[in-house]
Design a protein around this motif. Structure first.
Motif, mmCIF file in Angstrom:
data_model
loop_
_atom_site.group_PDB
_atom_site.id
_atom_site.type_symbol
_atom_site.label_atom_id
_atom_site.label_comp_id
_atom_site.label_asym_id
_atom_site.label_seq_id
_atom_site.Cartn_x
_atom_site.Cartn_y
_atom_site.Cartn_z
ATOM 1 N N ARG A 1 -15.950 52.765 41.193
ATOM 2 C CA ARG A 1 -16.138 53.530 39.953
ATOM 3 C C ARG A 1 -17.012 52.754 38.972
ATOM 4 N NH1 ARG A 1 -11.203 54.975 39.265
ATOM 5 N NH2 ARG A 1 -10.567 53.161 38.087
ATOM 6 N N SER A 2 -16.775 51.461 38.832
ATOM 7 C CA SER A 2 -17.582 50.624 37.929
ATOM 8 C C SER A 2 -19.034 50.569 38.377
ATOM 9 C CB SER A 2 -17.021 49.203 37.869
ATOM 10 O OG SER A 2 -15.780 49.203 37.233
ATOM 11 N N ASP A 3 -19.246 50.450 39.676
ATOM 12 C CA ASP A 3 -20.610 50.425 40.199
ATOM 13 C C ASP A 3 -21.318 51.752 39.924
ATOM 14 O OD1 ASP A 3 -22.844 49.296 41.752
ATOM 15 O OD2 ASP A 3 -22.297 50.841 43.220
ATOM 16 N N LEU A 4 -20.636 52.862 40.166
ATOM 17 C CA LEU A 4 -21.227 54.174 39.905
ATOM 18 C C LEU A 4 -21.552 54.345 38.418
ATOM 19 C CD1 LEU A 4 -19.055 56.383 42.277
ATOM 20 C CD2 LEU A 4 -21.546 56.156 42.356
ATOM 21 N N LYS A 5 -20.651 53.897 37.557
ATOM 22 C CA LYS A 5 -20.885 54.000 36.109
ATOM 23 C C LYS A 5 -22.087 53.156 35.695
ATOM 24 C CE LYS A 5 -16.769 55.334 33.781
ATOM 25 N NZ LYS A 5 -15.905 55.014 32.680
ATOM 26 N N SER A 6 -22.183 51.965 36.241
ATOM 27 C CA SER A 6 -23.320 51.096 35.930
ATOM 28 C C SER A 6 -24.629 51.751 36.348
ATOM 29 C CB SER A 6 -23.139 49.752 36.635
ATOM 30 O OG SER A 6 -24.281 48.952 36.459
ATOM 31 N N LEU B 1 -17.800 72.448 34.874
ATOM 32 C CA LEU B 1 -16.778 72.375 35.925
ATOM 33 C C LEU B 1 -17.156 71.359 36.990
ATOM 34 C CD1 LEU B 1 -14.150 73.208 37.205
ATOM 35 C CD2 LEU B 1 -15.273 75.297 38.042
ATOM 36 N N ASP B 2 -18.439 71.301 37.356
ATOM 37 C CA ASP B 2 -18.894 70.260 38.286
ATOM 38 C C ASP B 2 -18.592 68.875 37.713
ATOM 39 O OD1 ASP B 2 -20.159 71.726 40.467
ATOM 40 O OD2 ASP B 2 -21.768 72.222 39.070
ATOM 41 N N ALA B 3 -18.908 68.689 36.432
ATOM 42 C CA ALA B 3 -18.673 67.395 35.775
ATOM 43 C C ALA B 3 -17.181 67.059 35.770
ATOM 44 C CB ALA B 3 -19.225 67.418 34.355
ATOM 45 N N PHE B 4 -16.341 68.050 35.502
ATOM 46 C CA PHE B 4 -14.896 67.867 35.521
ATOM 47 C C PHE B 4 -14.431 67.389 36.897
ATOM 48 C CE2 PHE B 4 -10.753 69.733 36.595
ATOM 49 C CZ PHE B 4 -9.949 69.155 35.626
ATOM 50 N N MET B 5 -14.957 68.012 37.946
ATOM 51 C CA MET B 5 -14.567 67.633 39.310
ATOM 52 C C MET B 5 -15.051 66.228 39.656
ATOM 53 S SD MET B 5 -12.625 70.022 40.302
ATOM 54 C CE MET B 5 -12.384 69.485 41.986
ATOM 55 N N ILE B 6 -16.214 65.840 39.170
ATOM 56 C CA ILE B 6 -16.711 64.477 39.398
ATOM 57 C C ILE B 6 -15.783 63.475 38.716
ATOM 58 C CG2 ILE B 6 -18.567 62.854 38.822
ATOM 59 C CD1 ILE B 6 -20.532 65.225 39.298
ATOM 60 N N LYS B 7 -15.408 63.750 37.482
ATOM 61 C CA LYS B 7 -14.506 62.850 36.750
ATOM 62 C C LYS B 7 -13.143 62.767 37.442
ATOM 63 C CE LYS B 7 -16.792 63.900 32.424
ATOM 64 N NZ LYS B 7 -16.705 64.543 31.116
ATOM 65 N N TYR B 8 -12.657 63.905 37.891
ATOM 66 C CA TYR B 8 -11.380 63.965 38.612
ATOM 67 C C TYR B 8 -11.449 63.087 39.861
ATOM 68 C CZ TYR B 8 -7.360 66.288 40.870
ATOM 69 O OH TYR B 8 -6.169 66.561 41.478
ATOM 70 N N PHE B 9 -12.555 63.193 40.602
ATOM 71 C CA PHE B 9 -12.759 62.395 41.804
ATOM 72 C C PHE B 9 -12.839 60.903 41.466
ATOM 73 C CE2 PHE B 9 -15.820 60.205 44.579
ATOM 74 C CZ PHE B 9 -15.146 60.275 45.782
ATOM 75 N N LEU B 10 -13.588 60.564 40.433
ATOM 76 C CA LEU B 10 -13.759 59.153 40.071
ATOM 77 C C LEU B 10 -12.441 58.488 39.720
ATOM 78 C CD1 LEU B 10 -17.076 59.310 38.017
ATOM 79 C CD2 LEU B 10 -16.743 58.381 40.314
ATOM 80 N N ASN B 11 -11.512 59.265 39.184
ATOM 81 C CA ASN B 11 -10.195 58.703 38.867
ATOM 82 C C ASN B 11 -9.368 58.414 40.115
ATOM 83 O OD1 ASN B 11 -10.517 58.601 36.084
ATOM 84 N ND2 ASN B 11 -9.944 60.742 35.862
ATOM 85 N N GLU C 1 -24.461 61.774 33.486
ATOM 86 C CA GLU C 1 -23.611 61.887 32.299
ATOM 87 C C GLU C 1 -22.155 62.076 32.694
ATOM 88 O OE1 GLU C 1 -26.946 63.848 29.314
ATOM 89 O OE2 GLU C 1 -25.841 65.151 30.671
ATOM 90 N N ALA C 2 -21.890 62.842 33.728
ATOM 91 C CA ALA C 2 -20.510 63.062 34.169
ATOM 92 C C ALA C 2 -19.881 61.755 34.630
ATOM 93 C CB ALA C 2 -20.468 64.097 35.286
ATOM 94 N N ILE C 3 -20.641 60.960 35.360
ATOM 95 C CA ILE C 3 -20.130 59.677 35.835
ATOM 96 C C ILE C 3 -19.923 58.725 34.650
ATOM 97 C CG2 ILE C 3 -20.684 57.595 37.175
ATOM 98 C CD1 ILE C 3 -22.120 59.477 39.192
ATOM 99 N N SER C 4 -20.890 58.645 33.766
ATOM 100 C CA SER C 4 -20.802 57.746 32.609
ATOM 101 C C SER C 4 -19.639 58.085 31.704
ATOM 102 C CB SER C 4 -22.092 57.802 31.785
ATOM 103 O OG SER C 4 -23.162 57.257 32.511
ATOM 104 N N ASP C 5 -19.367 59.387 31.549
ATOM 105 C CA ASP C 5 -18.301 59.847 30.639
ATOM 106 C C ASP C 5 -16.906 59.777 31.226
ATOM 107 O OD1 ASP C 5 -20.302 60.385 28.804
ATOM 108 O OD2 ASP C 5 -20.318 62.549 29.193
ATOM 109 N N SER C 6 -16.793 59.402 32.502
ATOM 110 C CA SER C 6 -15.457 59.410 33.117
ATOM 111 C C SER C 6 -14.652 58.199 32.722
ATOM 112 C CB SER C 6 -15.594 59.474 34.624
ATOM 113 O OG SER C 6 -16.213 58.311 35.123
#
Length: 191
Positions: free
Chosen positions: A68-73, A51-61, A186-191
């Motif tokens: 977002r690209s910088d965070l993923k890198s 659920l934390d990972a879901f919320m991170i992905k939701y936020f990144l969108n 992983e949550a950031i990378s997978d978003s």
């Protein structure tokens, strides 16, 4: 928790945690060192919930593509550095890699979506599943220092149980094992 709106329930729990944090600041004053720029907790190895990972992905969108690209890198670099060796073989300096969401001035770049563990830790934390101990950041409370708060057990048991119920429901609805975990990187990378 039928027809659970996970975002709304997550925010409700986050608000409960914030109120508990604020109560601790009022109770302990300057003893609580947690604030922008303090990032000791942001250099630890820990897991987060689905659920934390879901919320991170939701936020990144919801943020700019450049950020977002910088965070993923940064998350990909972090994950690569961690996977070079078995975690048991990682040296102390490697364990101190900063979280990929940590900004240059010690600020959390995903603050609005930071995991529950990040929201809770610092001031005294009581875990009803581990009732023999109250946890706290050693910047706030030294080893063996007594934490005198008659409300911590009651308030944080309520938070802990609500959080456990919500993350369990999320895992069930998403066909995940009950103990599923991931990392911020992983949550950031997978978003």
């Amino acid at each position: 928790m039928e027809n659970c709106n996970f975002e709304e329930s997550y925010l409700d729990i986050s608000n409960m945690i914030q109120k508990e944090f604020d109560r601790n600041v009022r109770l302990y004053g300057d003893k609580i060192k947690c604030k922008r720029g303090c990032s000791k907790c942001c250099h630890q190895i820990f897991r987060i919930t689905a659920l934390d990972a879901f919320m991170i992905k939701y936020f990144l969108n919801s943020i700019s593509g450049e950020t977002r690209s910088d965070l993923k890198s940064r998350a990909n670099q972090y994950t690569s550095a961690r996977s070079l060796q078995n975690e048991n073989e990682i040296s102390v300096s490697e364990k101190m890699l900063p979280c990929p969401a940590l900004g240059a001035e010690g600020e959390c770049r995903i603050y609005e979506a930071r995991p529950v563990i990040c929201r809770r830790f610092g001031p005294p934390v009581y875990d009803y599943k581990n009732p023999t101990k109250i946890f706290a950041c050693d910047l706030n409370f030294g080893k063996g220092e007594e934490i005198t708060d008659e409300e911590v057990i009651q308030k944080q048991t309520l938070i802990g149980r609500k959080w456990d119920e919500l993350k369990t429901q999320f895992n069930i609805e998403n066909c995940l094992p009950p103990d599923f975990s991931t990392t911020i990187a992983e949550a950031i990378s997978d978003s």
